[in-house]
Motif scaffolding. Structure first.
Motif, PDB file in Angstrom:
ATOM      1  N   CYS A  51       0.846  -1.187   0.000  1.00  0.00           N
ATOM      2  CA  CYS A  51       0.000   0.000   0.000  1.00  0.00           C
ATOM      3  C   CYS A  51       0.880   1.235   0.000  1.00  0.00           C
ATOM      4  O   CYS A  51       1.832   1.333   0.773  1.00  0.00           O
ATOM      5  CB  CYS A  51      -0.871  -0.033   1.257  1.00  0.00           C
ATOM      6  N   ASN A  52       0.557   2.177  -0.871  1.00  0.00           N
ATOM      7  CA  ASN A  52       1.325   3.420  -0.922  1.00  0.00           C
ATOM      8  C   ASN A  52       0.508   4.626  -0.486  1.00  0.00           C
ATOM      9  O   ASN A  52       0.957   5.761  -0.625  1.00  0.00           O
ATOM     10  CB  ASN A  52       1.845   3.650  -2.351  1.00  0.00           C
ATOM     11  N   ASP A  54      -0.598   5.845   7.627  1.00  0.00           N
ATOM     12  CA  ASP A  54      -0.441   6.646   8.844  1.00  0.00           C
ATOM     13  C   ASP A  54      -1.737   6.737   9.650  1.00  0.00           C
ATOM     14  O   ASP A  54      -1.985   7.747  10.304  1.00  0.00           O
ATOM     15  CB  ASP A  54       0.049   8.067   8.483  1.00  0.00           C
ATOM     16  N   ASP A  55      -2.548   5.721   9.576  1.00  0.00           N
ATOM     17  CA  ASP A  55      -3.794   5.736  10.352  1.00  0.00           C
ATOM     18  C   ASP A  55      -3.871   4.457  11.187  1.00  0.00           C
ATOM     19  O   ASP A  55      -3.122   3.499  10.974  1.00  0.00           O
ATOM     20  CB  ASP A  55      -5.002   5.818   9.401  1.00  0.00           C
ATOM     21  N   TRP A  56      -4.778   4.469  12.157  1.00  0.00           N
ATOM     22  CA  TRP A  56      -5.008   3.301  13.003  1.00  0.00           C
ATOM     23  C   TRP A  56      -5.991   2.340  12.346  1.00  0.00           C
ATOM     24  O   TRP A  56      -6.975   2.777  11.752  1.00  0.00           O
ATOM     25  CB  TRP A  56      -5.598   3.745  14.348  1.00  0.00           C
ATOM     26  N   HIS A  57      -5.724   1.038  12.478  1.00  0.00           N
ATOM     27  CA  HIS A  57      -6.638   0.015  11.959  1.00  0.00           C
ATOM     28  C   HIS A  57      -6.787  -1.087  13.001  1.00  0.00           C
ATOM     29  O   HIS A  57      -5.830  -1.421  13.694  1.00  0.00           O
ATOM     30  CB  HIS A  57      -6.093  -0.599  10.665  1.00  0.00           C
ATOM     31  N   VAL A  58      -7.979  -1.674  13.049  1.00  0.00           N
ATOM     32  CA  VAL A  58      -8.200  -2.828  13.944  1.00  0.00           C
ATOM     33  C   VAL A  58      -7.560  -4.067  13.308  1.00  0.00           C
ATOM     34  O   VAL A  58      -7.721  -4.311  12.118  1.00  0.00           O
ATOM     35  CB  VAL A  58      -9.709  -3.065  14.167  1.00  0.00           C
ATOM     36  N   VAL A  59      -6.825  -4.836  14.126  1.00  0.00           N
ATOM     37  CA  VAL A  59      -6.267  -6.098  13.626  1.00  0.00           C
ATOM     38  C   VAL A  59      -6.697  -7.311  14.451  1.00  0.00           C
ATOM     39  O   VAL A  59      -6.404  -8.444  14.061  1.00  0.00           O
ATOM     40  CB  VAL A  59      -4.720  -6.061  13.541  1.00  0.00           C
ATOM     41  N   ALA A  60      -7.379  -7.087  15.573  1.00  0.00           N
ATOM     42  CA  ALA A  60      -7.841  -8.242  16.356  1.00  0.00           C
ATOM     43  C   ALA A  60      -8.927  -7.813  17.338  1.00  0.00           C
ATOM     44  O   ALA A  60      -8.940  -6.672  17.810  1.00  0.00           O
ATOM     45  CB  ALA A  60      -6.685  -8.875  17.129  1.00  0.00           C
ATOM     46  N   ASP A  61      -9.806  -8.753  17.631  1.00  0.00           N
ATOM     47  CA  ASP A  61     -10.793  -8.597  18.694  1.00  0.00           C
ATOM     48  C   ASP A  61     -10.085  -9.019  19.991  1.00  0.00           C
ATOM     49  O   ASP A  61      -9.512 -10.101  20.062  1.00  0.00           O
ATOM     50  CB  ASP A  61     -11.972  -9.528  18.371  1.00  0.00           C
ATOM     51  N   LEU A  62     -10.117  -8.168  20.981  1.00  0.00           N
ATOM     52  CA  LEU A  62      -9.337  -8.431  22.196  1.00  0.00           C
ATOM     53  C   LEU A  62      -9.743  -9.733  22.882  1.00  0.00           C
ATOM     54  O   LEU A  62      -8.869 -10.521  23.290  1.00  0.00           O
ATOM     55  CB  LEU A  62      -9.466  -7.249  23.169  1.00  0.00           C
ATOM     56  N   PHE A  97     -11.013  -3.750  20.905  1.00  0.00           N
ATOM     57  CA  PHE A  97     -10.231  -4.217  19.762  1.00  0.00           C
ATOM     58  C   PHE A  97      -8.783  -3.748  19.880  1.00  0.00           C
ATOM     59  O   PHE A  97      -8.486  -2.745  20.544  1.00  0.00           O
ATOM     60  CB  PHE A  97     -10.815  -3.678  18.446  1.00  0.00           C
ATOM     61  N   VAL A  98      -7.904  -4.480  19.198  1.00  0.00           N
ATOM     62  CA  VAL A  98      -6.495  -4.093  19.118  1.00  0.00           C
ATOM     63  C   VAL A  98      -6.300  -3.279  17.847  1.00  0.00           C
ATOM     64  O   VAL A  98      -6.646  -3.731  16.754  1.00  0.00           O
ATOM     65  CB  VAL A  98      -5.586  -5.342  19.076  1.00  0.00           C
ATOM     66  N   TRP A  99      -5.755  -2.092  18.013  1.00  0.00           N
ATOM     67  CA  TRP A  99      -5.520  -1.186  16.880  1.00  0.00           C
ATOM     68  C   TRP A  99      -4.014  -1.044  16.662  1.00  0.00           C
ATOM     69  O   TRP A  99      -3.241  -1.003  17.615  1.00  0.00           O
ATOM     70  CB  TRP A  99      -6.092   0.204  17.162  1.00  0.00           C
ATOM     71  N   THR A 100      -3.624  -0.948  15.407  1.00  0.00           N
ATOM     72  CA  THR A 100      -2.217  -0.707  15.123  1.00  0.00           C
ATOM     73  C   THR A 100      -2.098   0.165  13.883  1.00  0.00           C
ATOM     74  O   THR A 100      -3.097   0.521  13.253  1.00  0.00           O
ATOM     75  CB  THR A 100      -1.450  -2.027  14.925  1.00  0.00           C
ATOM     76  N   SER A 101      -0.844   0.519  13.575  1.00  0.00           N
ATOM     77  CA  SER A 101      -0.588   1.323  12.394  1.00  0.00           C
ATOM     78  C   SER A 101       0.746   0.905  11.803  1.00  0.00           C
ATOM     79  O   SER A 101       1.682   0.572  12.531  1.00  0.00           O
ATOM     80  CB  SER A 101      -0.550   2.811  12.764  1.00  0.00           C
ATOM     81  N   LEU A 102       0.818   0.925  10.465  1.00  0.00           N
ATOM     82  CA  LEU A 102       2.082   0.580   9.808  1.00  0.00           C
ATOM     83  C   LEU A 102       2.990   1.790   9.681  1.00  0.00           C
ATOM     84  O   LEU A 102       4.146   1.679   9.301  1.00  0.00           O
ATOM     85  CB  LEU A 102       1.816   0.002   8.415  1.00  0.00           C
ATOM     86  N   GLY A 103       2.465   2.989   9.968  1.00  0.00           N
ATOM     87  CA  GLY A 103       3.262   4.201   9.821  1.00  0.00           C
ATOM     88  C   GLY A 103       3.289   4.982  11.111  1.00  0.00           C
ATOM     89  O   GLY A 103       3.393   4.404  12.196  1.00  0.00           O
ATOM     90  N   SER A 104       3.179   6.297  10.987  1.00  0.00           N
ATOM     91  CA  SER A 104       3.145   7.167  12.158  1.00  0.00           C
ATOM     92  C   SER A 104       1.786   7.830  12.200  1.00  0.00           C
ATOM     93  O   SER A 104       1.550   8.779  11.454  1.00  0.00           O
ATOM     94  CB  SER A 104       4.228   8.241  12.051  1.00  0.00           C
TER      95      SER A 104
END
Lengths: 222, 285
Positions: free
Chosen positions: B3-4, B10-18, B65-72
């Protein structure tokens, strides 16, 4: 009243909802949170079914598990016409049992692939499950083709569907959710279209009704 | 496919249900084509890393949920006041993988036109197929809001008894986050709230996480989950049969009708923000 421990997205529960609807038997659904709650594996539910599986029925104190076993019971008890499970006909009973076992094979393959793709059952070998489903679908498609040639609409002989049809139907219809296309099985498609026109047919999420024209024509016949 | 799109990286995304994560201990999944590992330590501490373990990623727990980001991440995750109201159930309806672009899922969620066909007998019924005109706007906060959306529904909610005229409000917060507000049968002045946090797994694959904020009065928790899954599983085969699997952003690619007003704005908004992941970008005329 008859109680069905039920989960909307379970094809095995759907088998029983189908038969109960065909027979017009009233029942009460007790919803079990299969996903994501995993309630069928809870200690409380294992008191009801130590195998931790759906469906289960409780009919006035008689508790039964296993979709195929319950189909046999319900049809024997609640179908006065004896057409869904002709209990006085040994030849038919033998054939129905054969296809009930076959339906269990569909659960072990097509349903397993669906659990992998749709509900995060990551430990399942999905390629093996899909290949196994295709082997079974090929066998059923050929069987149905020759049955049609002999003027037979259903899996077992006679002019009326049996619980063998009900047992095979759900996980075939849901197979695409497990990455198993049915385009190569035309006789299965024709059979499933006929199945959807049985008076009392109901859908579950992921299974669509026959087109309106077909519905009208079935009304005209009925 | 990588993804470019900076707006997504640079945004938050959900990757798992806690809850699911705590049961499993760890899981691997994909975000924007990148494999990530999510782990819960014995102390309940959650961490997200690249799957090769070489890089720690930002991580936070919100709404279960668990949120993460690939950027800042340059902005916070969205704020949902309904999730903090004591008289609501706050539950997940279950996370579901779908083999289609998450942008298609957003668009389907915004569409009332399919109710009588895909959700026949529940959220609509033939022959009442017309979508009445509704209002759409782009807010100062750069969100899309659709209001005055009315539809007659035979079974509008988990506990509905008989058909009612339902009012919807739709809200697109981010390219992959969309919500609706829907008439509560008991409180005409309050609305039940459903939000989809869509995890873009790949350009043609996603996991639909969701949070359901239903007013407790007159409602039972298991029924909420049952209803959500019933409806979503009706949509799923339709979504997975959409072709192309990615959302075309060229205005001439698919022919909209008046009922698609909010989808038209959504596609334009994606174009304006240069979102291409999960999309087929518009070609210059």
């Amino acid at each position: 009243m008859l109680k069905l421990y039920d989960y909307e997205l379970s094809g095995n529960c759907y088998k029983l909802r189908l038969l109960l609807s065909f027979l017009g038997v009233e029942y009460k659904s007790e919803l079990i949170d299969f996903y994501p709650g995993n309630q069928h594996k809870s200690p409380e539910f294992r008191q009801i079914n130590p195998l931790g599986q759906l469906p289960v029925i409780d009919d006035n104190g008689l508790v039964l598990r296993d979709a195929q076993a319950i189909l046999v019971y319900l049809a024997s008890k609640y179908d006065p016409s004896c057409k869904w499970y002709p209990r006085d006909n040994p030849e038919m009973l033998g054939q129905i049992s054969q296809w009930l076992a076959f339906a269990d094979g569909i659960t072990g393959t097509a349903s397993a692939a669906r659990l992998h793709d749709a509900l995060f059952y990551n430990h399942i070998d999905v390629e093996a499950a899909r290949a196994g489903a295709h082997r079974l679908f090929r066998v059923l498609d050929e069987h149905l083709f020759f049955a049609e040639e002999a003027g037979q609409d259903w899996i077992c002989p006679g002019d009326h569907p049996t619980i063998a049809d009900i047992a095979c139907f759900p996980y075939i219809m849901l197979s695409e959710e497990g990455g198993i296309p049915r385009i190569d099985y035309p006789a299965i498609r024709r059979w499933s279209d006929r199945f959807k026109r049985i008076p009392g047919f109901t859908v579950m999420s992921g299974v669509f009704p026959a087109g309106p024209a077909a519905k009208d024509s079935s009304k005209a016949v009925a | 496919m990588t993804c470019n799109d900076r707006i997504l990286i640079d945004d938050w995304h959900v990757v798992a249900d806690l809850d699911q994560l705590l049961q499993a201990g760890s899981c691997k999944t994909y975000l924007l084509g990148v494999e990530v590992a999510v782990t819960a330590g014995r102390d309940g501490q959650v961490a997200v890393t690249l799957a090769d373990g070489k890089q720690q990623l930002p991580c936070q727990i919100k709404y279960g949920f668990v949120w993460t980001s690939l950027g800042s991440p340059e902005r916070e995750t969205i704020h949902i006041p309904e999730a903090f109201e004591d008289d609501r159930y706050i539950i997940s309806g279950g996370s579901f993988p779908v083999k289609v672009s998450g942008l298609r899922v957003v668009e389907n969620f915004l569409d009332m036109g399919h109710f009588p066909f895909v959700h026949n007998g529940w959220l609509g019924e033939e022959p009442h197929t017309e979508v009445a005109p509704y209002e759409v706007e782009l807010t100062e906060d750069n969100e899309i809001i659709a209001t005055e959306c009315y539809f007659h529904q035979p079974v509008a909610s988990p506990t509905a008894e008989g058909g009612i005229e339902v009012e919807y409000k739709y809200r697109v917060y981010r390219p992959y986050i969309v919500a609706l507000y829907k008439t509560n049968p008991l409180y005409p002045d309050r609305k039940d709230y459903i939000v989809l946090f869509i995890q873009p797994v790949g350009p043609e694959e996603c996991v639909v996480h969701n949070m359901l904020c239903y007013i407790k009065e007159g409602m039972k928790e298991p029924d909420i989950r049952w209803f959500m899954q019933l409806i979503f599983a009706q949509d799923k085969p339709i979504l997975e049969n959409q072709i192309p699997r990615r959302l075309p952003l060229d205005p001439r690619a698919e022919t909209p009708i008046r009922a698609d007003k909010v989808a038209i704005l959504y596609r334009r908004w994606l174009r304006d923000h240069s979102v291409s992941y999960g999309a087929i970008p518009a070609t210059e005329a």
